[in-house]
Design an enzyme around this catalytic site. Structure first.
Site, mmCIF file in Angstrom:
data_model
loop_
_atom_site.group_PDB
_atom_site.id
_atom_site.type_symbol
_atom_site.label_atom_id
_atom_site.label_comp_id
_atom_site.label_asym_id
_atom_site.label_seq_id
_atom_site.Cartn_x
_atom_site.Cartn_y
_atom_site.Cartn_z
ATOM 1 N N ARG A 1 0.845 -1.199 0.000
ATOM 2 C CA ARG A 1 0.000 0.000 0.000
ATOM 3 C C ARG A 1 0.878 1.246 0.000
ATOM 4 O O ARG A 1 0.906 2.019 0.939
ATOM 5 C CB ARG A 1 -0.954 -0.093 1.161
ATOM 6 N N GLN B 1 -0.549 2.301 -5.817
ATOM 7 C CA GLN B 1 -1.977 2.595 -5.647
ATOM 8 C C GLN B 1 -2.824 2.209 -6.863
ATOM 9 O O GLN B 1 -3.918 1.694 -6.723
ATOM 10 C CB GLN B 1 -2.178 4.078 -5.363
ATOM 11 N N ASP C 1 -3.838 -1.360 -6.738
ATOM 12 C CA ASP C 1 -4.362 -1.830 -5.461
ATOM 13 C C ASP C 1 -5.807 -2.325 -5.600
ATOM 14 O O ASP C 1 -6.768 -1.569 -5.488
ATOM 15 C CB ASP C 1 -4.250 -0.693 -4.446
ATOM 16 N N SER D 1 -8.210 -1.967 -2.526
ATOM 17 C CA SER D 1 -8.806 -0.640 -2.385
ATOM 18 C C SER D 1 -9.886 -0.395 -3.430
ATOM 19 O O SER D 1 -10.956 0.116 -3.108
ATOM 20 C CB SER D 1 -7.742 0.455 -2.522
ATOM 21 N N TYR E 1 -2.251 -1.126 8.544
ATOM 22 C CA TYR E 1 -3.360 -1.965 9.004
ATOM 23 C C TYR E 1 -3.517 -1.856 10.515
ATOM 24 O O TYR E 1 -2.560 -1.570 11.226
ATOM 25 C CB TYR E 1 -3.115 -3.429 8.619
HETATM 26 P P1 NAD Z 1 -9.147 -3.190 6.350
HETATM 27 O O1 NAD Z 1 -10.158 -3.633 5.361
HETATM 28 O O2 NAD Z 1 -8.030 -4.087 6.692
HETATM 29 O O3 NAD Z 1 -9.906 -2.844 7.742
HETATM 30 C C1 NAD Z 1 -10.987 -1.933 7.743
HETATM 31 C C2 NAD Z 1 -10.866 -1.020 8.923
HETATM 32 O O4 NAD Z 1 -11.186 -1.718 10.120
HETATM 33 C C3 NAD Z 1 -9.473 -0.434 9.153
HETATM 34 O O5 NAD Z 1 -9.544 0.957 9.058
HETATM 35 C C4 NAD Z 1 -9.124 -0.899 10.565
HETATM 36 O O6 NAD Z 1 -8.368 0.060 11.272
HETATM 37 C C5 NAD Z 1 -10.477 -1.092 11.164
HETATM 38 N N1 NAD Z 1 -10.545 -1.898 12.387
HETATM 39 C C6 NAD Z 1 -9.861 -3.006 12.750
HETATM 40 N N2 NAD Z 1 -10.240 -3.431 13.964
HETATM 41 C C7 NAD Z 1 -11.208 -2.559 14.398
HETATM 42 C C8 NAD Z 1 -11.984 -2.457 15.566
HETATM 43 N N3 NAD Z 1 -11.856 -3.329 16.583
HETATM 44 N N4 NAD Z 1 -12.872 -1.432 15.648
HETATM 45 C C9 NAD Z 1 -13.012 -0.537 14.663
HETATM 46 N N5 NAD Z 1 -12.305 -0.585 13.533
HETATM 47 C C10 NAD Z 1 -11.401 -1.588 13.398
HETATM 48 O O7 NAD Z 1 -8.576 -1.769 5.970
HETATM 49 P P2 NAD Z 1 -8.263 -1.181 4.530
HETATM 50 O O8 NAD Z 1 -9.425 -0.498 3.988
HETATM 51 O O9 NAD Z 1 -7.658 -2.248 3.710
HETATM 52 O O10 NAD Z 1 -7.180 -0.085 4.891
HETATM 53 C C11 NAD Z 1 -6.080 -0.414 5.706
HETATM 54 C C12 NAD Z 1 -5.080 0.699 5.712
HETATM 55 O O11 NAD Z 1 -4.422 0.820 4.476
HETATM 56 C C13 NAD Z 1 -5.624 2.066 6.021
HETATM 57 O O12 NAD Z 1 -4.675 2.723 6.807
HETATM 58 C C14 NAD Z 1 -5.691 2.718 4.676
HETATM 59 O O13 NAD Z 1 -5.697 4.123 4.750
HETATM 60 C C15 NAD Z 1 -4.435 2.179 4.090
HETATM 61 N N6 NAD Z 1 -4.398 2.254 2.635
HETATM 62 C C16 NAD Z 1 -3.334 2.858 2.038
HETATM 63 C C17 NAD Z 1 -3.246 2.905 0.673
HETATM 64 C C18 NAD Z 1 -2.090 3.552 -0.005
HETATM 65 O O14 NAD Z 1 -1.406 4.360 0.578
HETATM 66 N N7 NAD Z 1 -1.809 3.198 -1.238
HETATM 67 C C19 NAD Z 1 -4.237 2.343 -0.099
HETATM 68 C C20 NAD Z 1 -5.318 1.738 0.543
HETATM 69 C C21 NAD Z 1 -5.380 1.677 1.924
#
Ligand code: NAD
Length: 382
Positions: A134, A139, A142, A145, A240
């Site tokens: 990520r 991106q 991805d 996402s 994560y």
């Molecule tokens: P994910 O699908 O793994 O999880 C969804 C959300 O659930 C996350 O925000 C996580 O913090 C939350 N979560 C976990 N346990 C929890 C709890 N007990 N209560 C409430 N919430 C809880 O997440 P995702 O959508 O794949 O994103 C993960 C990370 O990756 C984020 O920081 C996102 O911003 C980042 N990201 C970065 C890029 C990039 O820079 N290219 C692209 C996509 C996502």
């Protein structure tokens, strides 16, 4: 000379093939007509399984008019140098694939480890798009996402359909209709899009995530961040969430129960990368919710955030509707296919070696290093 070079390229072009998913809930195609031009222009031949886009209302003609070729599934597997897929390919079909070819797609590596042994034995390379890092550079590739974003949108639309009220506030001569209250638990990619969609529909939106960094993002979408102090939570270097302790989860459940009780729609998206989803809403909380309210458990495929949610079904507990649909991006299969196809084709373009008409899987590259599971007969990850 130029002629010899052109002839060489003609004889030597790489073949990109795509097959239809066997999972009938997956309505996507990995090749979308709006994204294949770039690879065709590079001299890559494109073949696809006949009917690949039908579930997204994309006829074969839309792809073949551009120069891609429709073939049987078997021929696609036999001829392709790179095979695009949105699910693991079953072992009985792996034998059809040429030695030295590569599989690129959503391989669900956590649940399907055995496939990599088969790939290694047959000399087939495999790359799991779930493991694209990520980073800013990656991106555009991805897949998690691009699909989560659409899933977040779908979760609100499907919940709204089941709610017996409208989402926006309406001041009418017949009285003022209150806006629906939506609570989003877990604000990653899907959660952010769920918040944005619910806001666009006029709901009052609240959200919570264990990663404190999310508060700003929630506010910037015009929603309210629910403050629950769980002590040290933090995130991994990939962004994560970390797994909470049992005490932290208990505290979270207790404090968010009041918000759930006051909500019309609760959307849960909490996931832990590679681990079962945390259980966040139990029967006790559901019993406090109003009849007619809706819970959408977006984590149902990885074990579920909600007690009693069942994959691909709609449950009813004391009048509270609990949705556990899977394959959410397939509810908008055209857009999901477009984004998925773009992600895969962006990968191909970045790692295509035009001179030799083949892919260049350089393990020094951080994207390849992170996503490649099998190369030249060797399994690279445990
Ligand atoms: P994910 O699908 O793994 O999880 C969804 C959300 O659930 C996350 O925000 C996580 O913090 C939350 N979560 C976990 N346990 C929890 C709890 N007990 N209560 C409430 N919430 C809880 O997440 P995702 O959508 O794949 O994103 C993960 C990370 O990756 C984020 O920081 C996102 O911003 C980042 N990201 C970065 C890029 C990039 O820079 N290219 C692209 C996509 C996502």
């Amino acid at each position: 000379s130029v002629k010899v070079y052109l002839l060489f390229n003609l004889l030597n072009s790489m073949i990109l093939g795509a097959i239809t998913p066997k999972n009938i809930g997956d309505k996507r195609t990995t090749l979308h007509p709006q994204s294949i031009k770039a690879v065709l222009d590079m001299g890559i031949k494109v073949i696809f399984e006949s009917g690949i886009g039908l579930q997204a209302d994309i006829p074969d003609k839309a792809l073949s008019e551009l120069g891609a070729k429709s073939l049987s599934r078997e021929e696609c597997l036999k001829q392709a140098d790179i095979i695009l897929c949105s699910e693991p390919i079953k072992s009985d079909e792996i034998g059809l694939i040429k030695k030295g070819s590569s599989i690129l797609g959503l391989l669900e590596p956590f649940n399907n480890k055995a496939q990599f042994k088969t790939h290694a034995e047959k000399g087939i390379n495999s790359i799991s798009m779930e493991f694209i890092p990520r980073t800013t550079r990656a991106q555009k590739m991805d897949v998690l996402s691009s699909q989560s974003n659409l899933a977040g949108y779908v979760s609100v639309i499907e919940s709204a359909k089941l709610l017996n009220s409208a989402l926006p506030m309406m001041m009418t001569a017949a009285g003022t209709l209150k806006p629906a209250r939506v609570f989003v638990i877990g604000v990653g990619v899907a959660g952010l899009q769920a918040i944005a969609t619910a806001k666009r529909l006029g709901a009052r939106v609240e959200a919570f995530d264990t990663r404190p960094i999310v508060e700003e993002q929630v506010k910037s979408l015009g929603a309210k961040f629910v403050k629950i102090d769980l002590g040290d939570t933090g995130q991994t270097d990939q962004g994560y969430a970390k797994e909470l302790t049992k005490e932290q989860i208990d505290k979270q459940k207790k404090l968010q129960a009041d918000v759930c009780a006051n909500s019309d729609i609760v959307i849960t998206t909490a996931q832990l990368f590679g681990k079962p989803a945390p259980k966040l809403i139990d029967k006790k909380t559901i019993e406090r919710m109003k009849p007619g309210s809706v819970i959408f458990d977006m984590a149902v495929e990885s074990g579920g955030n909600v007690e009693g949610s069942i994959a691909d079904s709609l449950q009813n507990l004391n009048g509270v509707k609990i949705i556990g649909y899977s394959n959410l991006s397939s509810f908008v299969s055209d857009h999901a296919s477009f984004a998925l196809s773009n992600n895969l084709i962006n990968f191909i373009i970045d790692f295509y070696d035009k001179e030799n008409a083949q892919m260049n899987f350089d393990l020094e590259d951080e994207i390849i290093k992170s996503s490649m599971f099998v190369k030249d007969g060797k399994i690279l990850k445990k």
